[in-house]
Motif scaffolding. Structure first.
Motif: not given
Length: 237
Positions: A124-145
């Motif tokens: 249930n993650v949402i990544i907005g337009s143009g976002a850069q998610v870099i590296g071996p990281i974890t984006v938690g459940e229901r998080a928004r970028v």
């Protein structure tokens, strides 16, 4: 299989009101890219790396979406529009939404070996337009970028990330529990004020300062009011 396809198309329609039918959704570049990725990933798992790359290149040419054949993707993944890059060791959970021009990029390992170097997106993650998610990281459940954010650290569950470098903002429970927020950005609540709003606040503060200065000038004594003139330094009493 047909039922799973219908459920997938319906999940996209729930997040995007633009299409008028399921047939229209089938023409979405994100849907085509995901379908071809399933073929490429199957070839990749079978160690047919050249054929997997070939399917990947055809998919990128057709859709402007580059999903490495090694990426692992869950159910109901939706890429809204194109120009998105997803790296080899990226892992994507269920019901994830990504908008255009997003990069799930990797870091360059110092030891020259591959390993885990791309992000993991939980459900249930949402990544907005143009976002850069870099590296071996974890984006938690229901998080928004939020749009154009740069994320290089782990994202807590339910957080909203904005800015360069992205920072976490507190999200009210009623926002966190909402099923879907377009572009991953709740526009009314935790984002910073728009530039026009900030200018209005500054203009109001300046006007208040001007009024206070005018009141201070009126309260100061003048020679015409009979006020005592200040003595000059060194004058005899």
């Amino acid at each position: 299989m047909f039922d799973r396809l219908v459920a997938y198309l319906d999940s996209i329609h729930a997040r995007d009101p633009a299409p008028r039918s399921r047939w229209e959704i089938l023409l979405y570049p994100g849907v085509l890219a995901l379908g071809m990725h399933k073929i490429a990933h199957w070839l990749f798992e079978a160690k047919l790396f050249f054929l997997a790359r070939l399917v990947n290149h055809v998919s990128r040419w057709m859709t402007a979406i580059d999903i490495h054949p090694g990426a692992k993707i869950g159910k109901n993944f939706f890429i809204d529009h194109g120009f998105t890059v997803i790296g080899e060791t990226a892992e994507i959970g269920d019901n994830v939404t990504i908008y255009q021009c997003v990069t799930l990029g990797g870091t360059n390992p110092t030891n020259g070996q591959g390993g885990k170097r791309h992000p993991t997106l939980c459900d249930n993650v949402i990544i907005g337009s143009g976002a850069q998610v870099i590296g071996p990281i974890t984006v938690g459940e229901r998080a928004r970028v939020g749009a154009n954010a740069v994320v290089t650290d782990d994202v807590p569950e339910g957080a909203t990330m904005i800015g360069l470098k992205a920072r976490s903002t507190l999200v009210p429970a009623e926002t966190w529990l909402r099923e879907f927020i377009p572009y991953g950005t709740p526009c009314d609540e935790p984002c910073e004020p728009l530039p026009s709003e900030r200018v209005q606040v500054l203009e109001a503060e300046i006007q208040l300062l001007r009024e206070e200065m005018a009141q201070l000038r009126k309260s100061l004594p003048t020679p015409d009011d009979g006020g005592e003139k200040p003595r000059k330094s060194g004058a005899r009493s």
